[in-house]
Design a protein around this motif. Structure first.
Motif, PDB file in Angstrom:
ATOM      1  N   LEU A  80       0.832  -1.198   0.000  1.00 55.65           N
ATOM      2  CA  LEU A  80       0.000   0.000   0.000  1.00 55.65           C
ATOM      3  C   LEU A  80       0.867   1.250   0.000  1.00 55.65           C
ATOM      4  CD1 LEU A  80      -2.727  -1.048   2.590  1.00 55.65           C
ATOM      5  CD2 LEU A  80      -2.898  -1.054   0.100  1.00 55.65           C
ATOM      6  N   PRO A  81       0.367   2.354  -0.544  1.00 55.22           N
ATOM      7  CA  PRO A  81       1.118   3.608  -0.524  1.00 55.22           C
ATOM      8  C   PRO A  81       1.401   4.059   0.902  1.00 55.22           C
ATOM      9  CG  PRO A  81      -0.740   3.743  -2.044  1.00 55.22           C
ATOM     10  CD  PRO A  81      -0.918   2.485  -1.270  1.00 55.22           C
ATOM     11  N   GLU A  82       2.401   4.881   1.042  1.00 58.50           N
ATOM     12  CA  GLU A  82       2.834   5.324   2.367  1.00 58.50           C
ATOM     13  C   GLU A  82       1.733   6.065   3.111  1.00 58.50           C
ATOM     14  OE1 GLU A  82       6.350   8.159   4.329  1.00 58.50           O
ATOM     15  OE2 GLU A  82       6.242   7.802   2.166  1.00 58.50           O
ATOM     16  N   PHE A  83       0.937   6.828   2.379  1.00 52.13           N
ATOM     17  CA  PHE A  83      -0.089   7.639   3.027  1.00 52.13           C
ATOM     18  C   PHE A  83      -1.489   7.043   2.849  1.00 52.13           C
ATOM     19  CE2 PHE A  83       3.405  10.511   2.061  1.00 52.13           C
ATOM     20  CZ  PHE A  83       3.608  11.113   3.290  1.00 52.13           C
ATOM     21  N   PHE A  84      -1.576   5.744   2.660  1.00 56.48           N
ATOM     22  CA  PHE A  84      -2.873   5.108   2.431  1.00 56.48           C
ATOM     23  C   PHE A  84      -3.709   5.159   3.703  1.00 56.48           C
ATOM     24  CE2 PHE A  84      -5.748   1.463   1.896  1.00 56.48           C
ATOM     25  CZ  PHE A  84      -6.248   1.753   0.654  1.00 56.48           C
ATOM     26  N   LYS A  85      -4.939   5.678   3.590  1.00 59.39           N
ATOM     27  CA  LYS A  85      -5.782   5.910   4.765  1.00 59.39           C
ATOM     28  C   LYS A  85      -7.117   5.166   4.702  1.00 59.39           C
ATOM     29  CE  LYS A  85      -2.988   8.929   6.676  1.00 59.39           C
ATOM     30  NZ  LYS A  85      -2.317   8.680   7.961  1.00 59.39           N
ATOM     31  N   GLU A  86      -7.235   4.171   3.820  1.00 65.49           N
ATOM     32  CA  GLU A  86      -8.531   3.523   3.646  1.00 65.49           C
ATOM     33  C   GLU A  86      -8.435   2.015   3.861  1.00 65.49           C
ATOM     34  OE1 GLU A  86     -11.302   5.828   0.829  1.00 65.49           O
ATOM     35  OE2 GLU A  86      -9.429   5.633  -0.283  1.00 65.49           O
ATOM     36  N   ARG A  87      -7.664   1.611   4.856  1.00 66.73           N
ATOM     37  CA  ARG A  87      -7.511   0.175   5.124  1.00 66.73           C
ATOM     38  C   ARG A  87      -8.843  -0.482   5.490  1.00 66.73           C
ATOM     39  NH1 ARG A  87      -2.736   2.154   7.429  1.00 66.73           N
ATOM     40  NH2 ARG A  87      -0.835   1.333   6.462  1.00 66.73           N
ATOM     41  N   ARG A  88      -9.648   0.225   6.270  1.00 67.57           N
ATOM     42  CA  ARG A  88     -10.922  -0.381   6.686  1.00 67.57           C
ATOM     43  C   ARG A  88     -11.844  -0.578   5.489  1.00 67.57           C
ATOM     44  NH1 ARG A  88     -11.201   3.706  11.648  1.00 67.57           N
ATOM     45  NH2 ARG A  88      -9.846   2.625  13.116  1.00 67.57           N
ATOM     46  N   LEU A  90     -10.833  -0.971   2.395  1.00 67.15           N
ATOM     47  CA  LEU A  90     -10.250  -2.038   1.597  1.00 67.15           C
ATOM     48  C   LEU A  90     -10.520  -3.402   2.233  1.00 67.15           C
ATOM     49  CD1 LEU A  90      -8.650  -2.879  -0.852  1.00 67.15           C
ATOM     50  CD2 LEU A  90      -6.530  -2.426   0.419  1.00 67.15           C
ATOM     51  N   GLN A  91     -10.523  -3.460   3.559  1.00 70.69           N
ATOM     52  CA  GLN A  91     -10.868  -4.725   4.227  1.00 70.69           C
ATOM     53  C   GLN A  91     -12.306  -5.130   3.907  1.00 70.69           C
ATOM     54  OE1 GLN A  91     -10.386  -4.688   8.476  1.00 70.69           O
ATOM     55  NE2 GLN A  91     -11.143  -6.788   8.712  1.00 70.69           N
ATOM     56  N   ARG A  92     -13.192  -4.145   3.831  1.00 73.61           N
ATOM     57  CA  ARG A  92     -14.574  -4.436   3.462  1.00 73.61           C
ATOM     58  C   ARG A  92     -14.657  -5.007   2.049  1.00 73.61           C
ATOM     59  NH1 ARG A  92     -18.169   0.682   4.026  1.00 73.61           N
ATOM     60  NH2 ARG A  92     -16.922   1.293   2.227  1.00 73.61           N
ATOM     61  N   GLU A  93     -13.847  -4.452   1.137  1.00 77.67           N
ATOM     62  CA  GLU A  93     -13.820  -4.984  -0.231  1.00 77.67           C
ATOM     63  C   GLU A  93     -13.230  -6.394  -0.253  1.00 77.67           C
ATOM     64  OE1 GLU A  93     -15.231  -3.231  -2.932  1.00 77.67           O
ATOM     65  OE2 GLU A  93     -15.917  -2.205  -1.127  1.00 77.67           O
ATOM     66  N   ALA A  94     -12.203  -6.641   0.546  1.00 75.51           N
ATOM     67  CA  ALA A  94     -11.606  -7.976   0.624  1.00 75.51           C
ATOM     68  C   ALA A  94     -12.616  -8.990   1.140  1.00 75.51           C
ATOM     69  CB  ALA A  94     -10.374  -7.945   1.523  1.00 75.51           C
ATOM     70  N   ASP A  95     -13.423  -8.592   2.117  1.00 77.32           N
ATOM     71  CA  ASP A  95     -14.470  -9.490   2.621  1.00 77.32           C
ATOM     72  C   ASP A  95     -15.497  -9.782   1.528  1.00 77.32           C
ATOM     73  OD1 ASP A  95     -13.296  -9.590   5.108  1.00 77.32           O
ATOM     74  OD2 ASP A  95     -14.498  -7.956   5.932  1.00 77.32           O
ATOM     75  N   PHE A  96     -15.871  -8.747   0.760  1.00 79.16           N
ATOM     76  CA  PHE A  96     -16.856  -8.968  -0.303  1.00 79.16           C
ATOM     77  C   PHE A  96     -16.327  -9.938  -1.350  1.00 79.16           C
ATOM     78  CE2 PHE A  96     -18.438  -8.006  -4.557  1.00 79.16           C
ATOM     79  CZ  PHE A  96     -19.799  -8.143  -4.380  1.00 79.16           C
ATOM     80  N   GLU A 124      -5.077   6.377  12.176  1.00 81.92           N
ATOM     81  CA  GLU A 124      -5.603   6.191  10.823  1.00 81.92           C
ATOM     82  C   GLU A 124      -6.830   7.064  10.653  1.00 81.92           C
ATOM     83  OE1 GLU A 124      -7.288   2.664   7.915  1.00 81.92           O
ATOM     84  OE2 GLU A 124      -6.640   2.206   9.946  1.00 81.92           O
ATOM     85  N   GLU A 125      -6.983   7.612   9.490  1.00 83.15           N
ATOM     86  CA  GLU A 125      -8.121   8.490   9.207  1.00 83.15           C
ATOM     87  C   GLU A 125      -9.426   7.745   9.420  1.00 83.15           C
ATOM     88  OE1 GLU A 125      -9.295   9.508   5.065  1.00 83.15           O
ATOM     89  OE2 GLU A 125      -8.552  11.453   5.662  1.00 83.15           O
ATOM     90  N   ALA A 126     -10.371   8.352  10.131  1.00 89.08           N
ATOM     91  CA  ALA A 126     -11.659   7.721  10.368  1.00 89.08           C
ATOM     92  C   ALA A 126     -12.419   7.600   9.066  1.00 89.08           C
ATOM     93  CB  ALA A 126     -12.473   8.545  11.369  1.00 89.08           C
ATOM     94  N   GLU A 127     -13.287   6.603   8.990  1.00 82.90           N
ATOM     95  CA  GLU A 127     -14.074   6.426   7.778  1.00 82.90           C
ATOM     96  C   GLU A 127     -14.984   7.623   7.579  1.00 82.90           C
ATOM     97  OE1 GLU A 127     -15.607   2.828   6.329  1.00 82.90           O
ATOM     98  OE2 GLU A 127     -14.840   1.683   8.013  1.00 82.90           O
ATOM     99  N   LEU A 128     -15.092   8.055   6.338  1.00 83.98           N
ATOM    100  CA  LEU A 128     -15.926   9.204   6.014  1.00 83.98           C
ATOM    101  C   LEU A 128     -17.387   8.805   6.045  1.00 83.98           C
ATOM    102  CD1 LEU A 128     -13.796  10.529   3.060  1.00 83.98           C
ATOM    103  CD2 LEU A 128     -13.992  11.547   5.316  1.00 83.98           C
ATOM    104  N   PRO A 129     -18.270   9.719   6.410  1.00 82.88           N
ATOM    105  CA  PRO A 129     -19.693   9.390   6.510  1.00 82.88           C
ATOM    106  C   PRO A 129     -20.318   9.189   5.150  1.00 82.88           C
ATOM    107  CG  PRO A 129     -19.343  11.738   6.845  1.00 82.88           C
ATOM    108  CD  PRO A 129     -17.983  11.097   6.796  1.00 82.88           C
ATOM    109  N   SER A 130     -21.454   8.534   5.153  1.00 85.31           N
ATOM    110  CA  SER A 130     -22.209   8.354   3.918  1.00 85.31           C
ATOM    111  C   SER A 130     -22.789   9.679   3.481  1.00 85.31           C
ATOM    112  CB  SER A 130     -23.338   7.339   4.138  1.00 85.31           C
ATOM    113  OG  SER A 130     -22.805   6.098   4.522  1.00 85.31           O
TER     114      SER A 130
END
Length: 263
Positions: A80-88, A90-96, A124-130
């Protein structure tokens, strides 16, 4: 895209994932046994999968994050890039896509980030709202929110002529662009922000290449108002792209408009 045989998949596969187009090998998509892509492309048939208007196989998932799913399938590793902030996310996509090993690695990385936060490190950056749907679920600006400017721009078209009152496309907005510091753009627009043209940049940088996934200016203005921004300037230019010698013919004008917001 060439016509796909109803029984077999081609060696080179074109995908449309959330509006982003990918071209990869069939062996890449089937590299992880028992995954969703393995099941779809090795146990199923082309006729069973939904396709877009150009015949590409369609998946209604995050098109930006799918690039990392493909990288993992190619090499069984994830860089992942050094400043990647969307692990959660991406984990959701991996589960799907039913990639348990990738999901496990991402979960471990998220735990490390949480530990760093507890230890005084960078969280880590919090997930952005819907996207905002009503006044009851709007995200209010926190007292420590950053100040700054966001410029909203759009190209549109409108008609001037005898049928102006009946023209349903009086203001047709082609695309709404966002120029600002990356952290501000993500805070305000969240998942409605298309980052595909300027991905993986650190939040303290600036960009002029983001755009929104919808074409309603008022929706963008509502989100800016909810985040505490106020319009401070605007400008617009217009040109006539078609002018006939017949005075009875409608004239099509195109315009570019920018709105500057400040907090």
């Amino acid at each position: 895209m060439a016509q796909i045989d109803s029984q077999t998949f081609p060696d080179i596969v074109e995908l449309n994932v959330g509006g982003q187009v990918y071209v990869t090998r069939l062996e890449t998509l089937t590299a992880a046994p028992n995954s969703l892509l393995w099941a779809k492309f090795s146990q199923g048939s082309p006729g069973e999968l939904p396709k877009d208007g150009k015949g590409r196989f369609f998946f209604d998932r995050d098109g930006f994050l799918f690039r990392y799913i493909l990288d993992y399938l190619r090499d069984s590793e994830l860089f992942l890039p050094e400043f990647f902030k969307e692990r959660r996310r991406l984990q959701r996509e991996a589960d799907f896509f039913q990639l348990p090993e990738l999901s496990r690695r991402l979960a471990a990385a998220s735990k490390d980030s949480s530990y760093a936060e507890d230890s005084g490190g960078d969280p880590e950056e919090a997930e952005l709202p819907s996207p905002v749907t009503s006044s009851s679920d709007r995200t209010l600006r926190s007292p420590g929110a950053d100040a700054g400017f966001i410029t909203i721009g759009y190209r549109g078209s409108y008609t001037i002529g005898r049928d102006i009152q009946a023209d349903a496309k009086f203001r047709r907005v082609a695309r709404i662009t966002v120029c600002s510091k990356i952290s501000l753009a993500k805070e305000v627009f969240g998942e409605t922000l298309n980052e595909s043209r300027d991905p993986d940049r650190p939040p303290d940088r600036y960009t002029a290449r983001y755009y929104l996934k919808y074409n309603f200016l008022e929706q963008a203005f509502d989100r800016l108002a909810d985040a505490g921004f106020h319009m401070v300037a605007c400008n617009s230019t217009g040109t006539c792209s078609y002018a006939s010698n017949d005075p009875g013919e409608d004239k099509l004008w195109t315009s570019y408009t920018e709105y500057v917001f400040c907090r």
